[in-house]
Design a protein around this motif. Structure first.
Motif, PDB file in Angstrom:
ATOM      1  N   ALA A 309       0.993  -1.349   0.014  1.00  0.00           N
ATOM      2  CA  ALA A 309       0.043  -0.195   0.005  1.00  0.00           C
ATOM      3  C   ALA A 309       1.031   1.300  -0.026  1.00  0.00           C
ATOM      4  CB  ALA A 309      -0.998  -0.064   1.144  1.00  0.00           C
ATOM      5  N   SER A 310       1.814   1.293  -0.985  1.00  0.00           N
ATOM      6  CA  SER A 310       2.645   2.426  -1.119  1.00  0.00           C
ATOM      7  C   SER A 310       1.798   3.683  -1.657  1.00  0.00           C
ATOM      8  CB  SER A 310       3.744   2.388  -2.084  1.00  0.00           C
ATOM      9  OG  SER A 310       3.131   1.856  -3.392  1.00  0.00           O
ATOM     10  N   ALA A 311       2.539   4.820  -1.529  1.00  0.00           N
ATOM     11  CA  ALA A 311       1.812   6.143  -2.290  1.00  0.00           C
ATOM     12  C   ALA A 311       1.542   5.801  -3.780  1.00  0.00           C
ATOM     13  CB  ALA A 311       2.928   7.315  -2.114  1.00  0.00           C
ATOM     14  N   LYS A 312       2.459   5.123  -4.341  1.00  0.00           N
ATOM     15  CA  LYS A 312       2.233   4.650  -5.800  1.00  0.00           C
ATOM     16  C   LYS A 312       0.809   3.688  -5.951  1.00  0.00           C
ATOM     17  CE  LYS A 312       6.244   2.447  -5.933  1.00  0.00           C
ATOM     18  NZ  LYS A 312       6.855   2.768  -4.448  1.00  0.00           N
ATOM     19  N   CYS A 313       0.529   3.015  -4.941  1.00  0.00           N
ATOM     20  CA  CYS A 313      -0.468   2.392  -4.903  1.00  0.00           C
ATOM     21  C   CYS A 313      -1.751   3.210  -5.025  1.00  0.00           C
ATOM     22  CB  CYS A 313      -0.694   1.201  -3.590  1.00  0.00           C
ATOM     23  SG  CYS A 313      -2.269   0.605  -3.446  1.00  0.00           S
ATOM     24  N   THR A 314      -1.803   4.223  -4.021  1.00  0.00           N
ATOM     25  CA  THR A 314      -2.711   5.222  -4.099  1.00  0.00           C
ATOM     26  C   THR A 314      -3.128   5.805  -5.385  1.00  0.00           C
ATOM     27  OG1 THR A 314      -2.227   5.739  -1.769  1.00  0.00           O
ATOM     28  CG2 THR A 314      -3.769   7.352  -2.894  1.00  0.00           C
ATOM     29  N   VAL A 315      -1.991   6.306  -5.900  1.00  0.00           N
ATOM     30  CA  VAL A 315      -1.910   6.942  -7.334  1.00  0.00           C
ATOM     31  C   VAL A 315      -2.489   5.844  -8.365  1.00  0.00           C
ATOM     32  CG1 VAL A 315      -0.678   8.147  -9.135  1.00  0.00           C
ATOM     33  CG2 VAL A 315       0.045   8.304  -6.915  1.00  0.00           C
ATOM     34  N   TRP A 316      -2.084   4.809  -8.312  1.00  0.00           N
ATOM     35  CA  TRP A 316      -2.603   3.795  -9.401  1.00  0.00           C
ATOM     36  C   TRP A 316      -4.220   3.321  -9.209  1.00  0.00           C
ATOM     37  CZ3 TRP A 316      -1.919   1.932 -13.926  1.00  0.00           C
ATOM     38  CH2 TRP A 316      -0.466   1.532 -14.261  1.00  0.00           C
ATOM     39  N   CYS A 317      -4.443   3.220  -7.831  1.00  0.00           N
ATOM     40  CA  CYS A 317      -5.852   2.870  -7.614  1.00  0.00           C
ATOM     41  C   CYS A 317      -6.862   4.201  -8.036  1.00  0.00           C
ATOM     42  CB  CYS A 317      -6.195   2.517  -6.249  1.00  0.00           C
ATOM     43  SG  CYS A 317      -5.420   0.788  -5.879  1.00  0.00           S
ATOM     44  N   ASN A 318      -6.478   5.199  -7.781  1.00  0.00           N
ATOM     45  CA  ASN A 318      -7.228   6.393  -8.182  1.00  0.00           C
ATOM     46  C   ASN A 318      -7.175   6.648  -9.464  1.00  0.00           C
ATOM     47  OD1 ASN A 318      -8.438   7.745  -5.638  1.00  0.00           O
ATOM     48  ND2 ASN A 318      -6.636   6.988  -5.091  1.00  0.00           N
ATOM     49  N   ALA A 319      -6.000   6.376 -10.216  1.00  0.00           N
ATOM     50  CA  ALA A 319      -6.083   6.642 -11.636  1.00  0.00           C
ATOM     51  C   ALA A 319      -6.863   5.683 -12.367  1.00  0.00           C
ATOM     52  CB  ALA A 319      -4.576   6.704 -12.145  1.00  0.00           C
ATOM     53  N   CYS A 320      -7.073   4.630 -11.779  1.00  0.00           N
ATOM     54  CA  CYS A 320      -7.913   3.509 -12.575  1.00  0.00           C
ATOM     55  C   CYS A 320      -9.256   3.209 -12.041  1.00  0.00           C
ATOM     56  CB  CYS A 320      -7.223   1.928 -12.315  1.00  0.00           C
ATOM     57  SG  CYS A 320      -5.725   1.888 -13.238  1.00  0.00           S
ATOM     58  N   LYS A 321      -9.416   4.110 -10.881  1.00  0.00           N
ATOM     59  CA  LYS A 321     -10.851   4.174 -10.142  1.00  0.00           C
ATOM     60  C   LYS A 321     -11.287   2.881  -9.744  1.00  0.00           C
ATOM     61  CE  LYS A 321     -12.764   8.102 -12.658  1.00  0.00           C
ATOM     62  NZ  LYS A 321     -11.557   8.482 -13.168  1.00  0.00           N
ATOM     63  N   PHE A 322     -10.345   2.000  -9.179  1.00  0.00           N
ATOM     64  CA  PHE A 322     -10.386   0.774  -8.694  1.00  0.00           C
ATOM     65  C   PHE A 322     -11.247   0.941  -7.445  1.00  0.00           C
ATOM     66  CE2 PHE A 322      -6.256  -1.199 -10.605  1.00  0.00           C
ATOM     67  CZ  PHE A 322      -6.850  -1.509 -11.629  1.00  0.00           C
ATOM     68  N   THR A 323     -12.072  -0.185  -6.951  1.00  0.00           N
ATOM     69  CA  THR A 323     -12.895  -0.116  -5.819  1.00  0.00           C
ATOM     70  C   THR A 323     -12.422  -1.609  -5.192  1.00  0.00           C
ATOM     71  OG1 THR A 323     -14.754  -1.269  -6.761  1.00  0.00           O
ATOM     72  CG2 THR A 323     -14.593   1.226  -6.650  1.00  0.00           C
ATOM     73  N   GLN A 324     -13.174  -1.981  -4.098  1.00  0.00           N
ATOM     74  CA  GLN A 324     -13.090  -3.365  -3.718  1.00  0.00           C
ATOM     75  C   GLN A 324     -13.603  -4.381  -4.426  1.00  0.00           C
ATOM     76  OE1 GLN A 324     -14.722  -3.686   0.298  1.00  0.00           O
ATOM     77  NE2 GLN A 324     -13.640  -5.543   0.847  1.00  0.00           N
ATOM     78  N   LYS A 325     -14.363  -3.944  -5.606  1.00  0.00           N
ATOM     79  CA  LYS A 325     -14.971  -4.828  -6.477  1.00  0.00           C
ATOM     80  C   LYS A 325     -13.874  -5.241  -7.273  1.00  0.00           C
ATOM     81  CE  LYS A 325     -19.750  -2.922  -7.223  1.00  0.00           C
ATOM     82  NZ  LYS A 325     -19.711  -1.809  -7.207  1.00  0.00           N
ATOM     83  N   GLU A 326     -12.853  -4.505  -7.631  1.00  0.00           N
ATOM     84  CA  GLU A 326     -11.528  -5.003  -8.636  1.00  0.00           C
ATOM     85  C   GLU A 326     -10.671  -5.759  -7.784  1.00  0.00           C
ATOM     86  OE1 GLU A 326     -12.819  -1.706  -8.794  1.00  0.00           O
ATOM     87  OE2 GLU A 326     -14.100  -2.155 -10.640  1.00  0.00           O
ATOM     88  N   LEU A 327     -10.229  -4.809  -6.685  1.00  0.00           N
ATOM     89  CA  LEU A 327      -9.050  -5.244  -5.814  1.00  0.00           C
ATOM     90  C   LEU A 327      -9.622  -5.599  -4.394  1.00  0.00           C
ATOM     91  CD1 LEU A 327      -6.097  -3.005  -6.643  1.00  0.00           C
ATOM     92  CD2 LEU A 327      -6.778  -5.040  -7.524  1.00  0.00           C
ATOM     93  N   LYS A 328      -9.856  -6.837  -3.935  1.00  0.00           N
ATOM     94  CA  LYS A 328     -10.557  -7.426  -2.658  1.00  0.00           C
ATOM     95  C   LYS A 328      -9.672  -6.652  -1.555  1.00  0.00           C
ATOM     96  CE  LYS A 328     -12.444 -11.268  -0.654  1.00  0.00           C
ATOM     97  NZ  LYS A 328     -12.394 -12.746  -0.552  1.00  0.00           N
ATOM     98  N   PHE A 329      -8.425  -6.365  -1.713  1.00  0.00           N
ATOM     99  CA  PHE A 329      -7.852  -5.694  -0.340  1.00  0.00           C
ATOM    100  C   PHE A 329      -6.186  -5.545  -1.030  1.00  0.00           C
ATOM    101  CE2 PHE A 329      -7.455 -10.235   0.597  1.00  0.00           C
ATOM    102  CZ  PHE A 329      -6.017 -10.562   0.419  1.00  0.00           C
ATOM    103  N   VAL A 330      -5.600  -4.713  -0.358  1.00  0.00           N
ATOM    104  CA  VAL A 330      -4.207  -4.667  -0.683  1.00  0.00           C
ATOM    105  C   VAL A 330      -3.422  -4.875   0.741  1.00  0.00           C
ATOM    106  CG1 VAL A 330      -2.219  -2.905  -1.202  1.00  0.00           C
ATOM    107  CG2 VAL A 330      -4.632  -2.560  -2.167  1.00  0.00           C
ATOM    108  N   THR A 331      -2.500  -5.881   0.446  1.00  0.00           N
ATOM    109  CA  THR A 331      -1.722  -6.346   1.703  1.00  0.00           C
ATOM    110  C   THR A 331      -0.595  -5.642   2.056  1.00  0.00           C
ATOM    111  OG1 THR A 331      -0.638  -8.186   2.746  1.00  0.00           O
ATOM    112  CG2 THR A 331      -0.223  -8.000   0.323  1.00  0.00           C
ATOM    113  N   ASP A 332      -0.100  -5.340   2.976  1.00  0.00           N
ATOM    114  CA  ASP A 332       1.181  -4.260   3.491  1.00  0.00           C
ATOM    115  C   ASP A 332       1.662  -4.793   4.688  1.00  0.00           C
ATOM    116  OD1 ASP A 332       2.232  -1.626   2.138  1.00  0.00           O
ATOM    117  OD2 ASP A 332       2.595  -2.023   4.340  1.00  0.00           O
ATOM    118  N   THR A 333       2.749  -4.769   4.826  1.00  0.00           N
ATOM    119  CA  THR A 333       3.729  -5.278   6.249  1.00  0.00           C
ATOM    120  C   THR A 333       3.488  -4.181   7.312  1.00  0.00           C
ATOM    121  OG1 THR A 333       5.698  -4.581   5.128  1.00  0.00           O
ATOM    122  CG2 THR A 333       5.021  -7.034   5.315  1.00  0.00           C
ATOM    123  N   THR A 334       3.073  -2.799   6.878  1.00  0.00           N
ATOM    124  CA  THR A 334       3.398  -1.925   7.858  1.00  0.00           C
ATOM    125  C   THR A 334       2.038  -1.815   8.750  1.00  0.00           C
ATOM    126  OG1 THR A 334       4.107  -0.777   5.880  1.00  0.00           O
ATOM    127  CG2 THR A 334       3.821   0.989   7.776  1.00  0.00           C
TER     128      THR A 334
END
Ligand code: TMP
Length: 399
Positions: A309-334
């Motif tokens: 769940a990097s900042a890059k992930c935020t940019v991608w998910c918003n650019a692609c307009k992804f929701t939980q319907k597309e990506l069930k979750f994002v895993t992160d060790t933080t």
């Protein structure tokens, strides 16, 4: 919440043209709880200076909104540790005292202390300064500028530093002239200043548009740095390329009256408006490709998650307009990020256990800058038939 810019931060020109526009976007590291409203959207528009080739965002978000409780903790990944070994060895010859600007949780200060430096950190995030203090470091809780430079000097009992390191912080700074006034105040004639920044030429070659978010207010070229330094009492001493964070520059700077000879810089650079236009076209096509790929897989009944769940992930998910319907979750060790959601979306962030239990068919690797390490670590996921979608350069399916 933000201010708008009309002048180039490096050369003060007003000849700025828009070259890449992602519209209104959430702050990339503003991880809210699932039940909380997302706040704070700001334009994400890149302006290119035709005079000195610097690219910068049209706005700067108020630093207290971005950094006062910062959730970005310096990665402890193997990739980062190797980089820190290399970088601390590069600085080792300076000896004496070192100030790290943007010291985060103090991890790099540990490396510097281990090789014999007396260290002081400076970071605007109080939560991270606390962690650095617990590691035994003196850390000034402030944005570094001409004013807070006095506090850094106090922390070293008035002694000017022999070296200064600023890793991936310079392109977050709004007022570069004031930053250099601060550097002037804490340095002496022979101080070595090491500024590490993401390199815009690498970002453009590898179509890393996901490195563009509000914290990164500038996309630096060597030429723009040279032009900027001409307005200060410093000069470029040496420039080294590094692969960290998708391609970076390690820029070594010295005082104009230093006795150290200047090194020649043999990196050829040709960043133009036309290249930015090409980058814009290619990144838009890349966004559409990932959207289509994910939608097609969903139609086939596949499960897809995100990885990192990097900042890059935020940019991608918003650019692609992804929701939980597309990506069930994002895993992160933080730990900080788990139980929260990807900014601007409803996609929850979960720990690695949930990832290994879920066994998705595909995971989009948003932390692609740790690709080798993640591929090695996730041999079980890959062995069970899982595949990574890696969006760096082109979009690769690996596994
Ligand atoms: P960064 O690119 O800004 O360092 O962010 C990378 C994110 O990816 C960070 O939140 C940590 C996460 N990550 C994992 O979840 N697993 C891993 O194995 C690695 C290397 C990173």
């Amino acid at each position: 919440m933000y201010k708008t810019h009309t002048h180039c931060r490096a050369c003060d020109s007003t000849d700025l043209i828009p070259v890449f526009d992602l519209g209104l976007q959430p702050l990339a590291n503003s991880f809210k709880l699932i039940s909380e409203e997302q706040d704070g959207y700001a334009p994400l528009l890149v302006l290119f200076c035709q005079k000195c080739t610097l690219a910068q965002l049209s706005v700067t978000v108020r630093p207290d909104l971005l950094y006062s409780y910062y959730r970005y903790v310096t990665s402890t990944s193997q990739t980062m540790r190797q980089h820190f070994d290399w970088l601390s060895a590069l600085l080792q010859s300076e000896k004496g005292s070192i100030l790290e600007i943007g010291s985060n949780d103090g991890l790099f200060l540990d490396y510097l202390k281990d090789i014999g430096f007396r260290v002081v950190g400076c970071d605007p995030a109080a939560n991270l300064c606390n962690i650095a203090s617990k590691r035994g470091h003196i850390c000034v809780p402030a944005v570094f500028n001409s004013q807070s430079s006095m506090k850094c000097l106090e922390a070293s009992h008035g002694e000017r530093f022999d070296a200064i390191a600023a890793r991936h912080v310079f392109c977050h700074v709004d007022d570069w002239m004031d930053f250099f006034r601060g550097l002037g105040a804490v340095s002496h004639r022979e101080t070595l200043i090491c500024i590490e920044v993401p390199y815009v030429a690498d970002m453009m070659d590898r179509l890393e548009f996901d490195s563009i978010y509000h914290e990164h207010t500038s996309y630096l070229t060597i030429n723009a740095m040279r032009v900027l330094l001409n307005r200060t009492p410093f000069h470029l001493h040496r420039v080294i390329r590094s692969d960290i964070h998708g391609g970076s520059l390690v820029i070594l700077i010295r005082h104009n009256d230093s006795i150290h000879p200047r090194c020649s810089i043999d990196i050829k650079e040709n960043i133009t408006r036309q290249q930015w236009e090409l980058f814009d076209d290619q990144c838009r096509a890349k966004i559409q490709r990932l959207r289509r790929m994910v939608h097609d897989l969903i139609v086939e009944g596949k499960t897809i998650t995100g990885y990192g769940a990097s900042a890059k992930c935020t940019v991608w998910c918003n650019a692609c307009k992804f929701t939980q319907k597309e990506l069930k979750f994002v895993t992160d060790t933080t730990g900080y990020k788990q139980g929260r959601k990807v900014p601007g979306t409803d996609i929850p962030i979960v720990d690695e256990i949930e990832f290994s239990e879920e066994r998705p068919d595909f995971a989009v690797m948003f932390a692609w800058n740790y690709q080798q390490e993640i591929m090695a670590k996730e041999s079980k996921f890959l062995g069970n038939g899982g595949k990574f979608i890696v969006p760096i350069g082109e979009i690769w399916v690996k596994g």
